[in-house]
Structure formats: C-alpha cells, structure tokens
Design a protein around this motif. Structure first.
Motif, PDB file in Angstrom:
ATOM      1  N   LEU A   1     -11.599 -21.863   1.288  1.00 38.71           N
ATOM      2  CA  LEU A   1     -11.515 -20.628   0.521  1.00 38.71           C
ATOM      3  C   LEU A   1     -10.087 -20.098   0.577  1.00 38.71           C
ATOM      4  O   LEU A   1      -9.282 -20.500   1.421  1.00 38.71           O
ATOM      5  N   GLU A   2      -9.786 -19.181  -0.322  1.00 35.56           N
ATOM      6  CA  GLU A   2      -8.460 -18.584  -0.355  1.00 35.56           C
ATOM      7  C   GLU A   2      -8.211 -17.756   0.903  1.00 35.56           C
ATOM      8  O   GLU A   2      -9.137 -17.185   1.490  1.00 35.56           O
ATOM      9  N   ALA A   3      -6.949 -17.662   1.304  1.00 33.78           N
ATOM     10  CA  ALA A   3      -6.574 -16.829   2.442  1.00 33.78           C
ATOM     11  C   ALA A   3      -6.885 -15.369   2.139  1.00 33.78           C
ATOM     12  O   ALA A   3      -6.875 -14.940   0.985  1.00 33.78           O
ATOM     13  N   ASP A   4      -7.182 -14.623   3.193  1.00 36.13           N
ATOM     14  CA  ASP A   4      -7.511 -13.209   3.057  1.00 36.13           C
ATOM     15  C   ASP A   4      -6.700 -12.431   4.087  1.00 36.13           C
ATOM     16  O   ASP A   4      -7.003 -12.464   5.283  1.00 36.13           O
ATOM     17  N   LYS A   5      -5.664 -11.741   3.630  1.00 39.61           N
ATOM     18  CA  LYS A   5      -4.784 -11.011   4.544  1.00 39.61           C
ATOM     19  C   LYS A   5      -5.498  -9.885   5.274  1.00 39.61           C
ATOM     20  O   LYS A   5      -5.036  -9.412   6.314  1.00 39.61           O
ATOM     21  N   LEU A   6      -6.612  -9.430   4.728  1.00 41.56           N
ATOM     22  CA  LEU A   6      -7.336  -8.318   5.341  1.00 41.56           C
ATOM     23  C   LEU A   6      -8.416  -8.784   6.321  1.00 41.56           C
ATOM     24  O   LEU A   6      -9.065  -7.961   6.963  1.00 41.56           O
ATOM     25  N   ALA A   7      -8.617 -10.084   6.439  1.00 38.59           N
ATOM     26  CA  ALA A   7      -9.656 -10.614   7.326  1.00 38.59           C
ATOM     27  C   ALA A   7      -9.266 -10.428   8.789  1.00 38.59           C
ATOM     28  O   ALA A   7      -8.076 -10.405   9.138  1.00 38.59           O
ATOM     29  N   PRO A   8     -10.247 -10.297   9.698  1.00 37.26           N
ATOM     30  CA  PRO A   8      -9.941 -10.267  11.133  1.00 37.26           C
ATOM     31  C   PRO A   8      -9.227 -11.556  11.545  1.00 37.26           C
ATOM     32  O   PRO A   8      -9.404 -12.599  10.906  1.00 37.26           O
ATOM     33  N   PRO A   9      -8.415 -11.514  12.597  1.00 32.93           N
ATOM     34  CA  PRO A   9      -7.670 -12.704  13.003  1.00 32.93           C
ATOM     35  C   PRO A   9      -8.532 -13.949  13.195  1.00 32.93           C
ATOM     36  O   PRO A   9      -8.137 -15.051  12.821  1.00 32.93           O
ATOM     37  N   VAL A  10      -9.732 -13.814  13.783  1.00 39.69           N
ATOM     38  CA  VAL A  10     -10.577 -14.991  13.989  1.00 39.69           C
ATOM     39  C   VAL A  10     -10.990 -15.598  12.655  1.00 39.69           C
ATOM     40  O   VAL A  10     -11.013 -16.832  12.499  1.00 39.69           O
ATOM     41  N   VAL A  11     -11.284 -14.774  11.669  1.00 37.28           N
ATOM     42  CA  VAL A  11     -11.649 -15.275  10.342  1.00 37.28           C
ATOM     43  C   VAL A  11     -10.435 -15.891   9.651  1.00 37.28           C
ATOM     44  O   VAL A  11     -10.533 -16.946   9.015  1.00 37.28           O
ATOM     45  N   HIS A  12      -9.292 -15.241   9.791  1.00 34.99           N
ATOM     46  CA  HIS A  12      -8.064 -15.767   9.187  1.00 34.99           C
ATOM     47  C   HIS A  12      -7.759 -17.170   9.703  1.00 34.99           C
ATOM     48  O   HIS A  12      -7.408 -18.071   8.939  1.00 34.99           O
ATOM     49  N   ARG A  13      -7.920 -17.370  11.013  1.00 39.55           N
ATOM     50  CA  ARG A  13      -7.636 -18.686  11.588  1.00 39.55           C
ATOM     51  C   ARG A  13      -8.674 -19.721  11.160  1.00 39.55           C
ATOM     52  O   ARG A  13      -8.354 -20.899  11.000  1.00 39.55           O
ATOM     53  N   MET A  14      -9.917 -19.303  10.974  1.00 36.48           N
ATOM     54  CA  MET A  14     -10.927 -20.221  10.447  1.00 36.48           C
ATOM     55  C   MET A  14     -10.570 -20.655   9.029  1.00 36.48           C
ATOM     56  O   MET A  14     -10.704 -21.837   8.672  1.00 36.48           O
ATOM     57  N   LEU A  15     -10.108 -19.728   8.219  1.00 34.61           N
ATOM     58  CA  LEU A  15      -9.700 -20.053   6.852  1.00 34.61           C
ATOM     59  C   LEU A  15      -8.519 -21.023   6.851  1.00 34.61           C
ATOM     60  O   LEU A  15      -8.481 -21.971   6.057  1.00 34.61           O
TER      61      LEU A  15
END
Length: 215
Positions: free
Chosen positions: A33-47
């Motif tokens: 999925l596209e990156a999400d700058k507003l996601a929590p760090p754990v979600v950002h790293r999963m992405l």
C-alpha cells in the motif's frame, strides 16, 4: 520484564488495530500500500517492509511487534533480549546462540540450527511456512527463515520468498527461484529454505546439525 513486554505488546497491537478501523484494506491487502505519513511508527514500518518485499503490510506484523517489544525493553535498560512471536524473533544478546529450525513434516525439522554470533545482533529472524501454522502463504515450503537487521523486513521477506517456492513445479526449482529473489533484496542478511528434504541457503547462514529434539 514479562509485565513490561506485555504492556509494550498491547501498546503496539492497539495502534495497529486502531489503524485497521480507519483503513480496513491494511489488513486484507496482498500487495504493498502507499506510504502514510500520518500512520503510527509501527504501521509506517510495516508499510515500508511490505514495499521492500512486494507483499501486503500485514505480512510484517508478527516480526514488527517482536522488534518493537524488544527495542522497548532495550530502551528500558534490559540487556539480554529474546522476543519470539509465533516463529518471528528479535534478538539482542551479548553472546552468540543457536536457533533451531522447525520445518513441519520435513525430515530436517529441528535437525538444523542457525549459529548466530554476537556481532550480528540486534537481529530479526523470521520464518514463514506453507505447511505449518495459520499465516497465509501461497507456497509449498516447510520453512523459509530470513535474517535481517529489521524484523519487520525479515517477516515480510519470509512471506514473499515462501510464496516464490510455490511458483515452480518442483521443490528444488522453487527453492532456486526464491533464492534468486532473495539475492535481489538488499536488506536481507541471509535466507534458509526447507521444502521436504531439499534445502537452499544464501548469505549469512551458518548451519549446524541438531539432535532433532524440541525444547
């Protein structure tokens, strides 16, 4: 330490669950999925890990939580850390150790060990299987074990490489194909694949025989 680990695990699980409420596709996507700058760090790293491996972001969840818990314990002052989350491991120790490889019904299950030295750690060691466990895999491998500095990356890559083993008609050819893909993934440090009796490995994989007993 057990209480601290439980609190950390719950914290990151809640962050992921809340994100799933806002974006259910995060839990069902089989491609990045596209990156999400507003996601929590754990979600950002999963992405990020999913993008590196070419899989859906939930492929990095078990390894990711293991790493977040492990690094949280390190920040709290604990020195010798092993966090295991359903076959996905975060390691940070001052001395080397040997990790047994469970590969389902393969005759090599629990008879191969990976020697890990202190200089390799902190380290993520994650395993995917097409024959064992409840995780989604489109492959035939009994086990695909990946070493990487990031357990997020190791987990996502193990899923991708496990899928590759199922892309060819014969286990040996599937292993070859998966190892070719592994060598194109710059963030991986080593890969071990077991599919029945055939085995393939690349990178920082020092194998040692084990007794076959489970502990």
């Amino acid at each position: 330490v057990k209480i601290e680990a439980g609190e950390l695990s719950t914290r990151y699980r809640v962050q992921i669950e809340n994100y799933l409420i806002d974006l259910p596709e995060f839990g069902t996507a089989l491609t990045p999925l596209e990156a999400d700058k507003l996601a929590p760090p754990v979600v950002h790293r999963m992405l990020e890990a999913a993008k590196e491996a070419g899989v859906g972001p939930l492929a990095a969840v078990a390894g990711g939580i293991a790493e977040c818990v492990g690094r949280g314990l390190l920040e709290a002052g604990h020195k010798e850390i092993i966090v295991e989350n359903g076959g996905d491991i975060f390691l940070s120790r001052s001395r080397g150790l040997t990790v047994s490889v469970y590969a389902g019904q393969s005759p090599l299950s629990n008879r191969l060990g990976l020697k890990i030295v202190a200089e390799q750690m902190p380290l993520g060691i994650c395993t995917s299987s097409g024959t064992v466990g409840h995780s989604l895999s489109f492959g035939l491998a009994d086990s695909v074990t990946v070493l990487a500095d990031s357990a997020f990356v190791a987990d996502a890559a193990a899923t991708r490489l496990g899928n590759e083993v199922g892309s060819a008609g014969e286990p040996g050819k599937g292993i070859e194909r998966a190892l070719e893909v592994a060598m194109s993934m710059a963030l991986l440090r080593g890969v071990l694949i077991v599919c029945g009796a055939p085995v393939g490995a690349v990178g920082e994989m020092e194998l040692t025989p084990r007794s076959g007993e489970r502990y």
